[in-house]
Design a protein around this motif. Sequence first.
Motif, PDB file in Angstrom:
ATOM      1  N   LYS A 190      36.161  34.734  31.786  1.00  0.00           N
ATOM      2  CA  LYS A 190      37.042  35.824  31.356  1.00  0.00           C
ATOM      3  C   LYS A 190      36.659  37.135  32.037  1.00  0.00           C
ATOM      4  CE  LYS A 190      38.481  34.136  26.805  1.00  0.00           C
ATOM      5  NZ  LYS A 190      38.488  34.410  25.350  1.00  0.00           N
ATOM      6  N   MET A 191      35.353  37.362  32.222  1.00  0.00           N
ATOM      7  CA  MET A 191      34.934  38.595  32.887  1.00  0.00           C
ATOM      8  C   MET A 191      35.374  38.596  34.351  1.00  0.00           C
ATOM      9  SD  MET A 191      31.208  40.375  33.074  1.00  0.00           S
ATOM     10  CE  MET A 191      30.953  41.847  34.077  1.00  0.00           C
ATOM     11  N   LEU A 192      35.252  37.453  35.017  1.00  0.00           N
ATOM     12  CA  LEU A 192      35.715  37.366  36.408  1.00  0.00           C
ATOM     13  C   LEU A 192      37.221  37.584  36.498  1.00  0.00           C
ATOM     14  CD1 LEU A 192      33.628  34.356  37.773  1.00  0.00           C
ATOM     15  CD2 LEU A 192      33.262  36.795  38.203  1.00  0.00           C
ATOM     16  N   LYS A 193      37.958  37.077  35.534  1.00  0.00           N
ATOM     17  CA  LYS A 193      39.411  37.281  35.532  1.00  0.00           C
ATOM     18  C   LYS A 193      39.740  38.769  35.376  1.00  0.00           C
ATOM     19  CE  LYS A 193      43.707  35.909  33.199  1.00  0.00           C
ATOM     20  NZ  LYS A 193      44.201  37.266  32.947  1.00  0.00           N
ATOM     21  N   ARG A 194      39.066  39.436  34.454  1.00  0.00           N
ATOM     22  CA  ARG A 194      39.312  40.864  34.273  1.00  0.00           C
ATOM     23  C   ARG A 194      38.997  41.639  35.542  1.00  0.00           C
ATOM     24  NH1 ARG A 194      35.439  42.494  30.660  1.00  0.00           N
ATOM     25  NH2 ARG A 194      36.068  44.620  31.130  1.00  0.00           N
ATOM     26  N   THR A 195      37.901  41.269  36.184  1.00  0.00           N
ATOM     27  CA  THR A 195      37.506  41.939  37.427  1.00  0.00           C
ATOM     28  C   THR A 195      38.546  41.721  38.518  1.00  0.00           C
ATOM     29  OG1 THR A 195      35.180  41.558  36.839  1.00  0.00           O
ATOM     30  CG2 THR A 195      35.652  42.174  39.108  1.00  0.00           C
ATOM     31  N   ARG A 196      38.979  40.461  38.661  1.00  0.00           N
ATOM     32  CA  ARG A 196      39.989  40.126  39.675  1.00  0.00           C
ATOM     33  C   ARG A 196      41.305  40.828  39.385  1.00  0.00           C
ATOM     34  NH1 ARG A 196      43.225  35.473  40.093  1.00  0.00           N
ATOM     35  NH2 ARG A 196      43.789  36.090  37.973  1.00  0.00           N
ATOM     36  N   ASP A 197      41.740  40.799  38.104  1.00  0.00           N
ATOM     37  CA  ASP A 197      43.025  41.399  37.736  1.00  0.00           C
ATOM     38  C   ASP A 197      43.023  42.912  37.980  1.00  0.00           C
ATOM     39  OD1 ASP A 197      43.874  38.907  36.990  1.00  0.00           O
ATOM     40  OD2 ASP A 197      43.801  39.272  34.830  1.00  0.00           O
ATOM     41  N   ALA A 198      41.908  43.563  37.665  1.00  0.00           N
ATOM     42  CA  ALA A 198      41.818  45.012  37.875  1.00  0.00           C
ATOM     43  C   ALA A 198      41.897  45.345  39.362  1.00  0.00           C
ATOM     44  CB  ALA A 198      40.534  45.554  37.269  1.00  0.00           C
ATOM     45  N   SER A 199      41.246  44.528  40.170  1.00  0.00           N
ATOM     46  CA  SER A 199      41.289  44.760  41.615  1.00  0.00           C
ATOM     47  C   SER A 199      42.704  44.584  42.150  1.00  0.00           C
ATOM     48  CB  SER A 199      40.333  43.796  42.322  1.00  0.00           C
ATOM     49  OG  SER A 199      40.359  43.981  43.713  1.00  0.00           O
ATOM     50  N   ARG A 200      43.388  43.555  41.673  1.00  0.00           N
ATOM     51  CA  ARG A 200      44.766  43.316  42.109  1.00  0.00           C
ATOM     52  C   ARG A 200      45.693  44.463  41.705  1.00  0.00           C
ATOM     53  NH1 ARG A 200      46.429  37.012  40.848  1.00  0.00           N
ATOM     54  NH2 ARG A 200      45.418  36.068  42.667  1.00  0.00           N
ATOM     55  N   ALA A 201      45.420  45.054  40.544  1.00  0.00           N
ATOM     56  CA  ALA A 201      46.265  46.129  40.037  1.00  0.00           C
ATOM     57  C   ALA A 201      45.956  47.467  40.689  1.00  0.00           C
ATOM     58  CB  ALA A 201      46.108  46.239  38.521  1.00  0.00           C
ATOM     59  N   GLY A 202      44.946  47.487  41.544  1.00  0.00           N
ATOM     60  CA  GLY A 202      44.564  48.727  42.200  1.00  0.00           C
ATOM     61  C   GLY A 202      43.739  49.649  41.331  1.00  0.00           C
ATOM     62  N   THR A 203      43.158  49.101  40.244  1.00  0.00           N
ATOM     63  CA  THR A 203      42.312  49.891  39.335  1.00  0.00           C
ATOM     64  C   THR A 203      40.966  49.196  39.138  1.00  0.00           C
ATOM     65  OG1 THR A 203      43.321  48.778  37.435  1.00  0.00           O
ATOM     66  CG2 THR A 203      44.274  50.906  38.127  1.00  0.00           C
ATOM     67  N   PRO A 204      40.253  48.922  40.217  1.00  0.00           N
ATOM     68  CA  PRO A 204      38.994  48.171  40.076  1.00  0.00           C
ATOM     69  C   PRO A 204      37.951  48.956  39.280  1.00  0.00           C
ATOM     70  CG  PRO A 204      39.184  49.099  42.273  1.00  0.00           C
ATOM     71  CD  PRO A 204      40.511  49.346  41.603  1.00  0.00           C
ATOM     72  N   PHE A 205      37.225  48.273  38.430  1.00  0.00           N
ATOM     73  CA  PHE A 205      36.126  48.894  37.689  1.00  0.00           C
ATOM     74  C   PHE A 205      34.782  48.295  38.088  1.00  0.00           C
ATOM     75  CE2 PHE A 205      37.307  45.198  35.190  1.00  0.00           C
ATOM     76  CZ  PHE A 205      36.103  44.670  34.756  1.00  0.00           C
ATOM     77  N   MET A 206      34.824  47.191  38.841  1.00  0.00           N
ATOM     78  CA  MET A 206      33.595  46.512  39.250  1.00  0.00           C
ATOM     79  C   MET A 206      33.936  45.533  40.364  1.00  0.00           C
ATOM     80  SD  MET A 206      31.144  44.008  36.957  1.00  0.00           S
ATOM     81  CE  MET A 206      30.500  45.314  35.934  1.00  0.00           C
ATOM     82  N   SER A 207      33.076  45.446  41.364  1.00  0.00           N
ATOM     83  CA  SER A 207      33.297  44.463  42.420  1.00  0.00           C
ATOM     84  C   SER A 207      32.983  43.067  41.886  1.00  0.00           C
ATOM     85  CB  SER A 207      32.405  44.759  43.623  1.00  0.00           C
ATOM     86  OG  SER A 207      31.040  44.554  43.287  1.00  0.00           O
ATOM     87  N   THR A 208      33.589  42.072  42.521  1.00  0.00           N
ATOM     88  CA  THR A 208      33.333  40.697  42.086  1.00  0.00           C
ATOM     89  C   THR A 208      31.866  40.330  42.266  1.00  0.00           C
ATOM     90  OG1 THR A 208      35.589  40.069  42.694  1.00  0.00           O
ATOM     91  CG2 THR A 208      34.015  38.291  42.373  1.00  0.00           C
ATOM     92  N   GLN A 209      31.243  40.794  43.362  1.00  0.00           N
ATOM     93  CA  GLN A 209      29.836  40.434  43.567  1.00  0.00           C
ATOM     94  C   GLN A 209      28.927  41.061  42.512  1.00  0.00           C
ATOM     95  OE1 GLN A 209      31.743  41.924  45.967  1.00  0.00           O
ATOM     96  NE2 GLN A 209      30.588  43.464  47.140  1.00  0.00           N
ATOM     97  N   ARG A 210      29.274  42.267  42.038  1.00  0.00           N
ATOM     98  CA  ARG A 210      28.480  42.857  40.960  1.00  0.00           C
ATOM     99  C   ARG A 210      28.688  42.091  39.655  1.00  0.00           C
ATOM    100  NH1 ARG A 210      25.493  46.426  38.404  1.00  0.00           N
ATOM    101  NH2 ARG A 210      26.289  47.604  36.601  1.00  0.00           N
ATOM    102  N   ALA A 211      29.925  41.672  39.393  1.00  0.00           N
ATOM    103  CA  ALA A 211      30.186  40.878  38.193  1.00  0.00           C
ATOM    104  C   ALA A 211      29.388  39.582  38.219  1.00  0.00           C
ATOM    105  CB  ALA A 211      31.681  40.588  38.071  1.00  0.00           C
ATOM    106  N   VAL A 212      29.365  38.920  39.384  1.00  0.00           N
ATOM    107  CA  VAL A 212      28.585  37.684  39.513  1.00  0.00           C
ATOM    108  C   VAL A 212      27.103  37.961  39.273  1.00  0.00           C
ATOM    109  CG1 VAL A 212      27.868  35.867  41.113  1.00  0.00           C
ATOM    110  CG2 VAL A 212      30.270  36.605  41.051  1.00  0.00           C
ATOM    111  N   HIS A 213      26.613  39.038  39.868  1.00  0.00           N
ATOM    112  CA  HIS A 213      25.202  39.397  39.687  1.00  0.00           C
ATOM    113  C   HIS A 213      24.877  39.636  38.216  1.00  0.00           C
ATOM    114  CE1 HIS A 213      21.294  41.110  40.371  1.00  0.00           C
ATOM    115  NE2 HIS A 213      21.658  42.307  39.928  1.00  0.00           N
ATOM    116  N   ARG A 214      25.741  40.337  37.516  1.00  0.00           N
ATOM    117  CA  ARG A 214      25.502  40.636  36.103  1.00  0.00           C
ATOM    118  C   ARG A 214      25.486  39.365  35.252  1.00  0.00           C
ATOM    119  NH1 ARG A 214      26.335  45.928  33.131  1.00  0.00           N
ATOM    120  NH2 ARG A 214      24.167  45.283  32.847  1.00  0.00           N
TER     121      ARG A 214
END
Length: 594
Positions: free
Chosen positions: A465-489
Amino acid sequence: MYDVIIRNGLWFDGTGAAPQTRTLGIRDGVVATVTAGPLDETGCPEVIDAAGKWIMPGFIDVHTHYDAEVLLDPGLQESVRHGVTTVLLGMCSLSTVYAGSEDAADLFSRVEAVPRKFVLGALEANRTWSTAAEYIDAIDALPLGPNVSSLLGHSDLRSTVLGLDRATDATVKPTDAELEKMAKLLDEALEAGMLGMSGMDAAIDKLDGDRFRSRALPSTFATWRERHRLIKVLRKRGRMLQSAPDVNNAATAILFFLASSRMFNRRKGVRMSLLVSADAKSNPLAVYVFGPAVRLANKVFGSSVKFQHLPVPFELYSDGIDLPVFEEFGAGTAALHLRDQLQRNELLADEGYRRKFRQEFDKIKLGPSLWHRDFHDAVIVECPDKSLIGKSFGKIADERGLHPLDAFLDVLVENGERNVRWTTTVANHRPKLLDALANEDSVHMGFSDAGAHLRNMAFYNFPIKMLKRTRDASRAGTPFMSTQRAVHRLTGELAEWFGLEAGTLRQGDRADFVVIDPAGLNEAVEGYYEQEVPFYGGLRRMVNRNDDAVVATGVNGAVVFRAGKFRDGYGQTVQSGRYLRAGQRRPAPAKVHA
């Protein structure tokens, strides 16, 4: 020749580094090769085409209550099917290491909402250990699906030394000899390879069984003198503490920072993982000050304290009042003390009981709580009276001209208390603040409670779910975290903090991995699902289902879940996971469990 090849996927190594398109060759349970070019696939029995997919380390779940389930179903499928390859047991002062089977069942069952007879049966049928080292060996000998590590529970420890009766008696203080025995048993557990100790200060959770039913957990009766003696052992070994401050005495939280501090302890601190960081509806302003306050306290005291965070909306379900939040009320505890539904219904209908409940309910609105206690934000999803489905208890109260609590109790009594199923979201409901918490350095990802509260919640797939939120935010042009940071966390950061040999997927690392199809991060990730559990007598528990998202899960170099199916013999004869001892790399397991 390789055992597994994962080719042409976008590879995240778990360190937070930018991803690259790579092919991984896995041999003897280890990542043998990471290359930009092709590998010779001759003789390789398992080739995964990851083009357009993400390759990343298996997720780590640092807060589960699988302590009984791992004995009954060592595959722990609900976690592994969502890409989790390492789980931690022994949280919230609860473990099954030293305490006898009946005591352990009484400690565990009501707190974690798992039927007591199955917890007791699992322990009586499978218990072969009397020491921590023997416990670790027993878990390590199971046909484990994921890797497992664990903490020793303070309530387990305290009840073993004092006896469960004395351990839950506020007038009893351990003698010096008893304190030393606790310290010795803890030290033996750490020597055997446990990560640390878990505690619980908040006196909300209650014992099960008939002997001492509805008493608070043993660890809640401990003084700070006792806690300091045990923390001294953790400090000496360089191990960690997981616990929860007393919400009714918030000032005690400072004691955790002081106990963690390097300032007064020869510059050797203790890492602490506390419950819980959330944007709670019951206290909507706290989220704005929480992170800065924790970071400031860590800096001032030289502490290493983080709070566990569930990076998804905190949605709860309940059948009647079978929900731990009702233990916040004395009247709620009185009802939950009764196991017979008819007796419980009679109590809920009693006017004297209701008056007391209303007084406590209105009074506690002024104090700290996880639950917002707003019955207008509690919606019925199942009920014999079909006309009530989809309505909130608050709306029903408005229609009937009643106090919301009376409307709630009336509906339960009229329809049979356990026949009314309802839901509410208690925290993490504001997306922007949830995004801010995901980036907060004072928290780490956890608190799934996997294996517990079987009818109340399902967060087995919180990393997905966190990866989905990260991906969706990036697609919407409102990123709050990179995917690699999400994976690291979700992987390497947790492994480093908890001291686990896991969380990264580089050449030479143990090959715990998950392959994610970003196209599968769809609405199914958010769906509600139930699954019958044979080893819990056919109980239907809440689960998650997002098999389109998880292409494959691998543990110790073996693909255990792929295309929605587990490998033959999984969790029965085939062992993929191992017990991860603190500070030690485990050898690759045998292919087949003996």
